[in-house]
Design a protein around this motif. Structure first.
Motif, PDB file in Angstrom:
ATOM      1  N   ILE A  22       5.671  -8.422   5.127  1.00 13.60           N
ATOM      2  CA  ILE A  22       5.389  -9.596   5.978  1.00 13.60           C
ATOM      3  C   ILE A  22       4.007  -9.468   6.613  1.00 13.60           C
ATOM      4  O   ILE A  22       3.216 -10.416   6.645  1.00 13.60           O
ATOM      5  N   LYS A  23       3.712  -8.283   7.112  1.00 13.87           N
ATOM      6  CA  LYS A  23       2.426  -8.062   7.787  1.00 13.87           C
ATOM      7  C   LYS A  23       1.253  -8.282   6.825  1.00 13.87           C
ATOM      8  O   LYS A  23       0.300  -8.995   7.146  1.00 13.87           O
ATOM      9  N   GLU A  24       1.321  -7.653   5.632  1.00 16.08           N
ATOM     10  CA  GLU A  24       0.221  -7.748   4.669  1.00 16.08           C
ATOM     11  C   GLU A  24       0.033  -9.169   4.144  1.00 16.08           C
ATOM     12  O   GLU A  24      -1.076  -9.590   3.844  1.00 16.08           O
ATOM     13  N   ALA A  25       1.134  -9.913   4.046  1.00 13.57           N
ATOM     14  CA  ALA A  25       1.064 -11.246   3.454  1.00 13.57           C
ATOM     15  C   ALA A  25       0.663 -12.337   4.439  1.00 13.57           C
ATOM     16  O   ALA A  25       0.122 -13.362   4.030  1.00 13.57           O
ATOM     17  N   ALA A  26       0.932 -12.124   5.731  1.00 11.13           N
ATOM     18  CA  ALA A  26       0.716 -13.225   6.684  1.00 11.13           C
ATOM     19  C   ALA A  26      -0.086 -12.851   7.921  1.00 11.13           C
ATOM     20  O   ALA A  26      -0.706 -13.725   8.525  1.00 11.13           O
ATOM     21  N   PHE A  27      -0.090 -11.571   8.325  1.00 11.83           N
ATOM     22  CA  PHE A  27      -0.637 -11.231   9.630  1.00 11.83           C
ATOM     23  C   PHE A  27      -1.766 -10.204   9.578  1.00 11.83           C
ATOM     24  O   PHE A  27      -1.874  -9.332  10.435  1.00 11.83           O
ATOM     25  N   THR A  28      -2.598 -10.307   8.559  1.00 13.63           N
ATOM     26  CA  THR A  28      -3.828  -9.503   8.507  1.00 13.63           C
ATOM     27  C   THR A  28      -4.996 -10.472   8.336  1.00 13.63           C
ATOM     28  O   THR A  28      -4.815 -11.616   7.893  1.00 13.63           O
ATOM     29  N   ASN A  29      -6.188 -10.026   8.677  1.00  9.04           N
ATOM     30  CA  ASN A  29      -7.359 -10.899   8.546  1.00  9.04           C
ATOM     31  C   ASN A  29      -7.649 -11.255   7.092  1.00  9.04           C
ATOM     32  O   ASN A  29      -8.140 -12.341   6.795  1.00  9.04           O
ATOM     33  N   HIS A  38      14.054   3.020   2.708  1.00  6.06           N
ATOM     34  CA  HIS A  38      13.032   2.466   3.606  1.00  6.06           C
ATOM     35  C   HIS A  38      12.891   0.955   3.415  1.00  6.06           C
ATOM     36  O   HIS A  38      11.797   0.414   3.456  1.00  6.06           O
ATOM     37  N   LYS A  39      14.003   0.291   3.175  1.00  3.90           N
ATOM     38  CA  LYS A  39      13.973  -1.159   2.932  1.00  3.90           C
ATOM     39  C   LYS A  39      13.400  -1.918   4.124  1.00  3.90           C
ATOM     40  O   LYS A  39      12.626  -2.860   3.962  1.00  3.90           O
ATOM     41  N   CYS A  40      13.796  -1.511   5.330  1.00  2.00           N
ATOM     42  CA  CYS A  40      13.318  -2.209   6.535  1.00  2.00           C
ATOM     43  C   CYS A  40      11.808  -2.046   6.696  1.00  2.00           C
ATOM     44  O   CYS A  40      11.090  -3.021   6.927  1.00  2.00           O
ATOM     45  N   ALA A  41      11.318  -0.798   6.558  1.00  2.00           N
ATOM     46  CA  ALA A  41       9.867  -0.557   6.671  1.00  2.00           C
ATOM     47  C   ALA A  41       9.106  -1.323   5.598  1.00  2.00           C
ATOM     48  O   ALA A  41       8.044  -1.903   5.860  1.00  2.00           O
ATOM     49  N   ALA A  42       9.652  -1.369   4.382  1.00  2.00           N
ATOM     50  CA  ALA A  42       9.000  -2.087   3.277  1.00  2.00           C
ATOM     51  C   ALA A  42       8.910  -3.575   3.582  1.00  2.00           C
ATOM     52  O   ALA A  42       7.904  -4.229   3.298  1.00  2.00           O
ATOM     53  N   CYS A  43       9.966  -4.125   4.169  1.00  2.10           N
ATOM     54  CA  CYS A  43       9.981  -5.557   4.509  1.00  2.10           C
ATOM     55  C   CYS A  43       8.952  -5.868   5.592  1.00  2.10           C
ATOM     56  O   CYS A  43       8.206  -6.840   5.497  1.00  2.10           O
ATOM     57  N   GLN A  44       8.899  -5.029   6.621  1.00  2.00           N
ATOM     58  CA  GLN A  44       7.938  -5.252   7.704  1.00  2.00           C
ATOM     59  C   GLN A  44       6.494  -5.173   7.198  1.00  2.00           C
ATOM     60  O   GLN A  44       5.645  -5.981   7.587  1.00  2.00           O
ATOM     61  N   CYS A  46      13.292 -10.330   7.926  1.00  2.00           N
ATOM     62  CA  CYS A  46      13.858  -9.067   7.438  1.00  2.00           C
ATOM     63  C   CYS A  46      15.332  -8.914   7.801  1.00  2.00           C
ATOM     64  O   CYS A  46      16.112  -8.351   7.023  1.00  2.00           O
ATOM     65  N   ALA A  47      15.722  -9.406   8.981  1.00  2.00           N
ATOM     66  CA  ALA A  47      17.131  -9.321   9.372  1.00  2.00           C
ATOM     67  C   ALA A  47      17.983 -10.267   8.540  1.00  2.00           C
ATOM     68  O   ALA A  47      19.128  -9.964   8.192  1.00  2.00           O
ATOM     69  N   SER A  48      17.426 -11.434   8.189  1.00  3.55           N
ATOM     70  CA  SER A  48      18.181 -12.401   7.384  1.00  3.55           C
ATOM     71  C   SER A  48      18.479 -11.854   5.993  1.00  3.55           C
ATOM     72  O   SER A  48      19.477 -12.196   5.373  1.00  3.55           O
ATOM     73  N   ALA A  49      17.588 -10.977   5.501  1.00  3.04           N
ATOM     74  CA  ALA A  49      17.790 -10.373   4.183  1.00  3.04           C
ATOM     75  C   ALA A  49      18.716  -9.162   4.249  1.00  3.04           C
ATOM     76  O   ALA A  49      19.060  -8.582   3.218  1.00  3.04           O
ATOM     77  N   GLY A  50      19.104  -8.772   5.467  1.00  6.53           N
ATOM     78  CA  GLY A  50      20.028  -7.650   5.629  1.00  6.53           C
ATOM     79  C   GLY A  50      19.396  -6.289   5.467  1.00  6.53           C
ATOM     80  O   GLY A  50      20.099  -5.293   5.287  1.00  6.53           O
ATOM     81  N   VAL A  51      18.061  -6.210   5.534  1.00  4.94           N
ATOM     82  CA  VAL A  51      17.392  -4.918   5.356  1.00  4.94           C
ATOM     83  C   VAL A  51      16.929  -4.323   6.683  1.00  4.94           C
ATOM     84  O   VAL A  51      16.580  -3.148   6.748  1.00  4.94           O
ATOM     85  N   CYS A  52      16.918  -5.121   7.741  1.00  5.78           N
ATOM     86  CA  CYS A  52      16.573  -4.640   9.079  1.00  5.78           C
ATOM     87  C   CYS A  52      17.658  -5.099  10.055  1.00  5.78           C
ATOM     88  O   CYS A  52      18.223  -6.183   9.886  1.00  5.78           O
ATOM     89  N   PRO A  53      17.934  -4.298  11.086  1.00  7.21           N
ATOM     90  CA  PRO A  53      18.928  -4.727  12.079  1.00  7.21           C
ATOM     91  C   PRO A  53      18.354  -5.800  13.000  1.00  7.21           C
ATOM     92  O   PRO A  53      17.138  -5.896  13.169  1.00  7.21           O
ATOM     93  N   ARG A  54      19.227  -6.591  13.576  1.00  5.78           N
ATOM     94  CA  ARG A  54      18.803  -7.553  14.597  1.00  5.78           C
ATOM     95  C   ARG A  54      18.339  -6.804  15.838  1.00  5.78           C
ATOM     96  O   ARG A  54      18.849  -5.735  16.160  1.00  5.78           O
TER      97      ARG A  54
END
Length: 448
Positions: free
Chosen positions: A186-193, A177-183, A318-326
């Motif tokens: 990113i969300k928790e670190a930058a895109f939550t209140n 679940h590397k892709c889900a973990a990456c998403q 996430c795509a740059s790290a190779g854990v999610c597809p483009r």
């Protein structure tokens, strides 16, 4: 005796720091009590600790305690010593990094202090104490024992590091679940209140610092002092530098404070992903961009961030790290369904409670999946959204049932849901060749 090197200077040395220079805190002594100096070392089987009746290791020891004046308590994860009479009181209290075997541990009370031999459960301790934040000045290495056991401990440490490294690599390779973990990261670190509040706090601290610097500058001007050449130019560039510095601080703490609803595996995955260079660089850019937005729009909320911006930043990192597809420019109905069920499985695995609660799992599922595909052409977004809506509406029970299977079969079962729903072609049965058919039709000679 020959002089010994300063402990603090050894902190970077591999042989010393992991074995003997612990990051320690001795429990706070009561009013009037003295925190005694102590030294320690470890052998492959034991911890050796000597507590001296003195506030410094090289100071004269107090030698007027009777045996009954000294009380030592050994627990699995704690060691305490109290020595007191009408003149003096020493208190020693440490919480150990790991547990010891109390029944096989011992101590001896001497004229000038107490020596302890604590039986270890684990052979290698990288430090003595659990708390790594504070260092008492009166903690020292027991050099004689260090030199005696150093070769054995170095060998054990190397074996321990190799073993943990191998286990870690094996776990990461098998983590699907590397892709889900990456998403999620990113969300928790930058895109939550809550993340935005952290940024606002950092910006406020920065503004206060700049205000103090401005006051200092005005004072200097009033005193007739001028800025050095190049100083004003540095201040013009400082805004960008401050944003980058703040972003770097956020990246270091990105895996802290994860929601309690998330699985511990995903926090572990966060720490692995954070070290990937390409992801880290893109992550810095993302956080920096959000910080600059907040500076321009005070009181910014997550809801005001454009979905396309969030999706583009997440996909790029996430795509740059190779854990999610483009994100593709074209997509088939089968691929759209596969993407949806893969995201569904990732969300399910990320939840601490297993099996996950249905309402918690499907809440905002399609919205979040569609968000990730926002940068894609409109026909791709529409196809993914409609596919997800159909699966959630008509195939929810099948999706939930797949999660009860052995992990080795879950992906296979989820893909079969896509075939059953008509998004993917059903597997064709193997057609026998003409030769096989003719041999089947041929009757035995005895029957002719």
């Amino acid at each position: 005796p020959p002089s010994r090197p300063d402990v603090s200077g050894m902190a970077a040395g591999r042989a010393m720091a992991p074995l003997f220079v612990g990051v320690l805190i001795v429990g706070a002594a009561n009013a009037g009590a003295i925190r005694p100096a102590f030294k320690w070392a470890q052998s492959p089987s034991d911890l050796h600790v000597y507590v001296k009746f003195a506030h410094k290791i090289d100071a004269p020891a107090y030698n007027n305690f009777a045996q009954e004046n000294v009380k030592v308590t050994l627990e699995e994860d704690r060691v305490t010593m109290v020595a007191s009479n009408d003149e003096k009181k020493f208190e020693f209290d440490i919480e150990l990094l790991k547990s010891i075997i109390v029944d096989e541990s011992s101590y001896s009370i001497h004229t000038f202090g107490v020596s302890m031999v604590l039986k270890k459960r684990d052979k290698v301790w990288k430090r003595l104490m659990k708390d790594r934040k504070l260092k008492p000045r009166n903690m020292h290495i027991w050099w004689e024992l260090y030199e005696k056991y150093n070769d054995e401990m170095e060998k054990l440490l190397a074996e321990d590091d190799n073993s943990k490294s191998g286990q870690d690599k094996k776990w990461w390779k098998g983590f699907e679940h590397k892709c889900a973990a990456c998403q999620i990261m990113i969300k928790e670190a930058a895109f939550t209140n809550s993340a935005i509040k952290k940024f606002e706090l950092g910006i406020k601290e920065e503004e206060e610092r700049i205000a103090l610097e401005e006051e200092e500058r005005k004072k200097k001007e009033a005193e007739g002092k001028t800025e050095e050449e190049g100083e004003s130019e540095k201040k013009k560039k400082s805004s960008h530098g401050n944003t980058l510095q703040m972003a770097q601080g956020m990246v270091k703490k990105v895996c802290e404070g994860y929601p309690k609803s998330l699985s511990p595996q995903f926090k572990k995955a966060c720490k692995k992903l954070r070290k990937k260079r390409d992801l880290k660089n893109n992550f810095l850019v993302t956080i920096g961009a959000v910080i600059e937005m907040i500076k321009k729009n005070p009181g910014l909320k997550k809801e005001r961030l454009k979905p396309r911006f969030i999706a583009k930043q997440t996909e790029r990192a996430c795509a740059s790290a190779g854990v999610c597809p483009r994100i593709p420019s074209k997509i088939s109905t089968c691929k759209a369904c596969t993407s949806v069920v893969t995201s569904f499985y990732g969300v399910a695995a990320s939840l601490r409670k297993q099996p996950p609660v249905e309402d918690e799992l499907f809440e905002d599922l399609c919205e979040n999946i569609s968000l990730y595909y926002t940068p894609a052409p409109e026909e791709v977004q529409t196809l993914v959204s409609s596919t997800c809506a159909t699966l959630v509406s008509d195939w929810k029970s099948d999706l939930m049932e797949s999660l009860s299977l052995d992990p080795a079969y879950i992906r296979k079962e989820l893909k079969s849901v896509c075939r059953s729903a008509g998004f993917c072609e059903k597997k064709k049965k193997k057609v026998k060749s003409k030769k096989e058919n003719s041999s089947d039709d041929e009757a035995p000679k005895d029957e002719l």
